[in-house]
Design an enzyme around this catalytic site. Structure first.
Site, PDB file in Angstrom:
ATOM      1  N   SER A   1       0.834  -1.207   0.000  1.00 14.03           N
ATOM      2  CA  SER A   1       0.000   0.000   0.000  1.00 14.03           C
ATOM      3  C   SER A   1       0.853   1.234   0.000  1.00 14.03           C
ATOM      4  O   SER A   1       0.346   2.327  -0.203  1.00 14.03           O
ATOM      5  CB  SER A   1      -0.881   0.099   1.244  1.00 14.03           C
ATOM      6  OG  SER A   1      -0.886  -1.010   2.031  1.00 14.03           O
TER       7      SER A   1
ATOM      8  N   HIS B   1      -2.860  -4.230  -6.137  1.00 15.18           N
ATOM      9  CA  HIS B   1      -3.264  -3.697  -4.842  1.00 15.18           C
ATOM     10  C   HIS B   1      -4.748  -3.944  -4.590  1.00 15.18           C
ATOM     11  O   HIS B   1      -5.597  -3.394  -5.275  1.00 15.18           O
ATOM     12  CB  HIS B   1      -2.949  -2.187  -4.796  1.00 15.18           C
ATOM     13  CG  HIS B   1      -3.186  -1.565  -3.461  1.00 15.18           C
ATOM     14  ND1 HIS B   1      -3.743  -0.319  -3.299  1.00 15.18           N
ATOM     15  CD2 HIS B   1      -2.963  -2.034  -2.216  1.00 15.18           C
ATOM     16  CE1 HIS B   1      -3.832  -0.046  -2.015  1.00 15.18           C
ATOM     17  NE2 HIS B   1      -3.371  -1.075  -1.334  1.00 15.18           N
TER      18      HIS B   1
ATOM     19  N   GLU C   1      -6.049  -2.176  -7.964  1.00  9.84           N
ATOM     20  CA  GLU C   1      -5.178  -1.218  -8.658  1.00  9.84           C
ATOM     21  C   GLU C   1      -4.007  -2.019  -9.234  1.00  9.84           C
ATOM     22  O   GLU C   1      -3.307  -2.723  -8.505  1.00  9.84           O
ATOM     23  CB  GLU C   1      -4.661  -0.150  -7.690  1.00  9.84           C
ATOM     24  CG  GLU C   1      -5.733   0.864  -7.310  1.00  9.84           C
ATOM     25  CD  GLU C   1      -5.276   1.855  -6.239  1.00  9.84           C
ATOM     26  OE1 GLU C   1      -5.683   3.027  -6.314  1.00  9.84           O
ATOM     27  OE2 GLU C   1      -4.531   1.464  -5.320  1.00  9.84           O
TER      28      GLU C   1
ATOM     29  N   ASN D   1      -5.438   5.227  -1.903  1.00  7.90           N
ATOM     30  CA  ASN D   1      -4.830   5.639  -0.639  1.00  7.90           C
ATOM     31  C   ASN D   1      -4.413   7.105  -0.666  1.00  7.90           C
ATOM     32  O   ASN D   1      -4.423   7.786   0.357  1.00  7.90           O
ATOM     33  CB  ASN D   1      -3.623   4.758  -0.308  1.00  7.90           C
ATOM     34  CG  ASN D   1      -4.045   3.396   0.223  1.00  7.90           C
ATOM     35  OD1 ASN D   1      -5.213   3.199   0.570  1.00  7.90           O
ATOM     36  ND2 ASN D   1      -3.121   2.455   0.272  1.00  7.90           N
TER      37      ASN D   1
HETATM   38  N1  3HC Z   1     -14.284 -10.819   4.969  1.00 11.34           N
HETATM   39  C1  3HC Z   1     -15.102 -11.392   4.075  1.00 11.34           C
HETATM   40  N2  3HC Z   1     -16.331 -10.924   3.802  1.00 11.34           N
HETATM   41  C2  3HC Z   1     -16.758  -9.865   4.510  1.00 11.34           C
HETATM   42  C3  3HC Z   1     -15.971  -9.228   5.468  1.00 11.34           C
HETATM   43  C4  3HC Z   1     -14.687  -9.755   5.696  1.00 11.34           C
HETATM   44  N3  3HC Z   1     -13.851  -9.214   6.589  1.00 11.34           N
HETATM   45  N4  3HC Z   1     -16.660  -8.193   5.989  1.00 11.34           N
HETATM   46  C5  3HC Z   1     -17.848  -8.177   5.370  1.00 11.34           C
HETATM   47  N5  3HC Z   1     -17.903  -9.174   4.479  1.00 11.34           N
HETATM   48  C6  3HC Z   1     -18.992  -9.469   3.566  1.00 11.34           C
HETATM   49  C7  3HC Z   1     -20.182 -10.013   4.282  1.00 11.34           C
HETATM   50  O1  3HC Z   1     -20.137 -11.418   4.393  1.00 11.34           O
HETATM   51  C8  3HC Z   1     -21.303  -9.529   3.393  1.00 11.34           C
HETATM   52  O2  3HC Z   1     -21.408 -10.395   2.278  1.00 11.34           O
HETATM   53  P1  3HC Z   1     -22.823 -10.839   1.713  1.00 11.34           P
HETATM   54  O3  3HC Z   1     -23.497  -9.579   1.234  1.00 11.34           O
HETATM   55  O4  3HC Z   1     -22.439 -11.807   0.621  1.00 11.34           O
HETATM   56  O5  3HC Z   1     -23.532 -11.472   2.861  1.00 11.34           O
HETATM   57  C9  3HC Z   1     -20.827  -8.204   2.855  1.00 11.34           C
HETATM   58  O6  3HC Z   1     -19.418  -8.224   2.992  1.00 11.34           O
HETATM   59  C10 3HC Z   1     -21.408  -7.051   3.604  1.00 11.34           C
HETATM   60  O7  3HC Z   1     -21.049  -7.239   4.958  1.00 11.34           O
HETATM   61  P2  3HC Z   1     -21.958  -6.867   6.197  1.00 11.34           P
HETATM   62  O8  3HC Z   1     -23.403  -6.830   5.798  1.00 11.34           O
HETATM   63  O9  3HC Z   1     -21.570  -7.700   7.363  1.00 11.34           O
HETATM   64  O10 3HC Z   1     -21.410  -5.480   6.584  1.00 11.34           O
HETATM   65  P3  3HC Z   1     -21.579  -4.121   5.878  1.00 11.34           P
HETATM   66  O11 3HC Z   1     -22.737  -4.027   4.975  1.00 11.34           O
HETATM   67  O12 3HC Z   1     -21.446  -3.194   7.011  1.00 11.34           O
HETATM   68  O13 3HC Z   1     -20.280  -4.031   4.949  1.00 11.34           O
HETATM   69  C11 3HC Z   1     -18.045  -3.528   4.483  1.00 11.34           C
HETATM   70  C12 3HC Z   1     -19.010  -4.190   5.452  1.00 11.34           C
HETATM   71  C13 3HC Z   1     -18.083  -4.261   3.163  1.00 11.34           C
HETATM   72  C14 3HC Z   1     -16.665  -3.657   5.106  1.00 11.34           C
HETATM   73  C15 3HC Z   1     -18.474  -2.026   4.259  1.00 11.34           C
HETATM   74  O14 3HC Z   1     -18.620  -1.404   5.489  1.00 11.34           O
HETATM   75  C16 3HC Z   1     -17.484  -1.253   3.430  1.00 11.34           C
HETATM   76  O15 3HC Z   1     -17.516  -1.277   2.223  1.00 11.34           O
HETATM   77  N6  3HC Z   1     -16.596  -0.496   4.111  1.00 11.34           N
HETATM   78  C17 3HC Z   1     -15.533   0.291   3.463  1.00 11.34           C
HETATM   79  C18 3HC Z   1     -14.287  -0.544   3.398  1.00 11.34           C
HETATM   80  C19 3HC Z   1     -13.143   0.186   2.718  1.00 11.34           C
HETATM   81  O16 3HC Z   1     -13.126   1.384   2.522  1.00 11.34           O
HETATM   82  N7  3HC Z   1     -12.110  -0.596   2.350  1.00 11.34           N
HETATM   83  C20 3HC Z   1     -10.916  -0.035   1.725  1.00 11.34           C
HETATM   84  C21 3HC Z   1      -9.925   0.376   2.755  1.00 11.34           C
HETATM   85  S1  3HC Z   1      -8.442   0.989   2.029  1.00 11.34           S
HETATM   86  C22 3HC Z   1      -7.495  -0.374   1.763  1.00 11.34           C
HETATM   87  O17 3HC Z   1      -7.859  -1.483   2.066  1.00 11.34           O
HETATM   88  C23 3HC Z   1      -6.174  -0.152   1.085  1.00 11.34           C
HETATM   89  C24 3HC Z   1      -5.055  -0.456   2.020  1.00 11.34           C
HETATM   90  O18 3HC Z   1      -3.856  -0.337   1.263  1.00 11.34           O
HETATM   91  C25 3HC Z   1      -4.960   0.467   3.183  1.00 11.34           C
END
Ligand code: 3HC
Length: 482
Positions: free
Chosen positions: A119, A140, A152, A190
């Site tokens: 990242s 990424h 990415e 990021n």
């Molecule tokens: N692993 C696997 N599947 C997961 C999971 C995990 N840790 N967390 C959630 N899920 C799945 C669930 O099983 C569910 O799947 P389904 O619809 O098939 O049943 C789906 O994701 C939605 O989950 P939930 O209903 O439990 O929860 P939410 O609706 O609150 O969604 C979220 C959770 C998908 C994490 C949502 O809150 C989200 O999109 N958040 C933003 C995350 C984000 O910004 N990520 C990028 C960060 S930056 C990065 O990673 C880059 C790095 O370099 C820093």
């Protein structure tokens, strides 16, 4: 090139998620960890994640078995001899990565593609240290990898150009949308996301607003899937801190200096979800402030319509001797407060969407007035977000610089408007990308909001991007798309 067998090195949250993504798409995966304990933790991630999908009825038990059956776990890098691709997801320490890539270069067949999920580190530096720089690339993924729809693809000046479409096709086969970018600190997501998260930590540290209020403003008000502190806990505060450090080193923009609070939490090993506690943990929820029993209010300012109607519908009436004077505003209200006989009663109020009310308390506002304003908002079904009386309140102070950064990124030619919008939608689950958001808020509104932020903080990066300014001056309401 046909990718049928891939190696994933490092089975922490990201690596295990990436291994799952490949296995779900039908590829065979060799997952490598440093020792038996780490391997057991990696297996635990894989089992929990797939079980969760089964429990939710999204995956048949038999399919789970075949996904897990496609993943072989090992502690020996030598087992990667025959793979077509390796994705590395080990800790973000350049020396570790250089030593791993030297091993992979020696072990894997010459045509194997070596990808890094870094990242923050330079893909070019990693590529240059191998004997096959043309076959080293960034891949990424976003956390949680099985869910987020973006990859990415980071191509360096050394990357064989033919590799880029091949890896893009592979990403599509995994069910992800590829966005091809060059090797700059933070890539697209990021570079736009982390400064916003960092700024949220700075605002909290400055006492601008509380953690839960900032999270509520961005999640409920703006409609992002998570508030900044919830997301920082998901990403890991150590990762966020590292990315900010790298951004700062490249840009020397003081907004990119990691918030001291991040450093403090990281030093305390409060890293977020992975360590069980970060900004959130198992601390008791703060007690709700006691409700004032009888609240009388006065509502003044422009555009009081919606608030007046809601308060009226809830049976509240303006009184002659109000507990709180609510002044609708999108700029600081101290100038209005000092005109009043009792400035302690004045609270600025601004609706964000139709579910959040930002409540700005001036240096003269009393705690009672803030409490009364909070209670009133709750009664009419709004989530109150208390903040200080500063330009941008909470949401604009966090959103507008992010939008401005997106315009600057496009203007440098680093990525197209379509790619930037898609990256933020798919990588972070944002309902819309920054350009779509800019157009829906209004270019002129954002430009003016940035000017107000700039006038208050004199922060060079808050000055509206020249392109934004020029489009507004030209009376253009949408960005030019190819
Ligand atoms: N692993 C696997 N599947 C997961 C999971 C995990 N840790 N967390 C959630 N899920 C799945 C669930 O099983 C569910 O799947 P389904 O619809 O098939 O049943 C789906 O994701 C939605 O989950 P939930 O209903 O439990 O929860 P939410 O609706 O609150 O969604 C979220 C959770 C998908 C994490 C949502 O809150 C989200 O999109 N958040 C933003 C995350 C984000 O910004 N990520 C990028 C960060 S930056 C990065 O990673 C880059 C790095 O370099 C820093």
């Amino acid at each position: 090139m046909a990718f049928e067998m891939v190696g994933v090195v490092g089975l922490g949250t990201m690596g295990a998620g990436i291994a799952e993504v490949f296995a779900r798409a039908g590829l065979r995966v060799i997952g490598v960890e440093a020792d038996a304990d780490a391997l057991a933790r990696g297996r635990g991630h894989l089992e929990r994640s797939t079980q969760r999908a089964v429990d939710k009825g999204r995956l048949a038990g038999a399919d789970r078995d075949s996904i897990l059956g496609r993943i072989t776990l090992t502690t020996s890098r030598e087992d990667l001899r025959a793979v077509d691709l390796v994705v590395e997801a080990i800790p973000e320490v350049l020396d570790y990565k250089l030593s791993l890539f030297a091993d992979l270069d020696r072990i894997c067949k010459p045509e194997t593609v070596l990808a890094t999920n870094t990242s923050s580190l330079s893909v070019t530096a990693i590529a240059a240290a191998t004997g096959r720089p043309g076959r080293v690339i960034g891949m990424h993924f976003f956390n949680p990898a099985p869910v987020m729809g973006l990859v990415e693809i980071v191509s360096t000046v050394l990357t064989d150009p033919a590799l880029v479409p091949e890896l893009s096709e592979l990403a599509a086969r995994l069910g992800k949308t590829p966005v091809v970018v060059g090797d700059r600190a933070g890539f697209v997501v990021n570079r736009l996301l982390l400064p916003y998260l960092n700024q949220a930590a700075v605002l909290m540290e400055q006492g601008m607003a509380a953690r839960d209020d900032i999270d509520a403003a961005m999640r409920i008000g703006v409609g992002l899937p998570m508030g900044p502190f919830e997301l920082l806990d998901l990403i890991g505060l150590d990762t966020a801190y590292e990315v900010m450090g790298v951004l700062f080193d490249e840009t020397r923009d003081r907004r990119h200096a990691p918030a001291p609070l991040l450093r403090e939490l990281v030093s305390a090993r409060l890293l977020g979800r992975k360590s069980g506690r970060g900004f959130y943990g198992d601390e008791p929820r703060p007690r709700e402030p006691e409700k004032s029993t009888v609240i009388t209010f006065a509502l003044v300012g422009e555009d009081v319509g919606e608030l007046a109607e809601r308060l009226d519908a809830a049976g509240f009436r303006s009184g002659d001797d109000p507990d709180v004077i609510l002044r609708t505003a999108d700029r600081p209200v101290i100038e209005h407060a000092v005109q009043l006989q009792d400035p302690a009663k004045l609270v600025g109020v601004r609706l964000v969407g139709n579910r959040v009310a930002e409540l700005a308390a001036t240096v003269l506002t009393s705690q009672e007035a803030v409490r009364a304003a909070r209670d009133l908002m709750k009664v009419i079904g709004m989530t109150p977000v208390a903040c200080r009386d500063r330009a941008g309140f909470v949401t604009d102070a966090l959103l507008y610089p992010y939008l401005n950064d997106a315009v600057r990124m496009y203007d440098t030619g680093y990525a197209s408007i379509g790619d930037i919008d898609a990256a933020m939608r798919l990588g972070c689950g944002y309902p819309v990308g920054p350009f779509e958001m800019l157009e829906s808020i209004g270019l002129a509104v954002v430009r003016d909001g940035l000017r107000a932020l700039y006038a208050e903080y004199r922060e060079p990066a808050y000055a509206p991007a020249p392109l934004l300014d020029q489009l507004v001056t030209a009376g253009v309401r949408a960005f030019p798309r190819a």
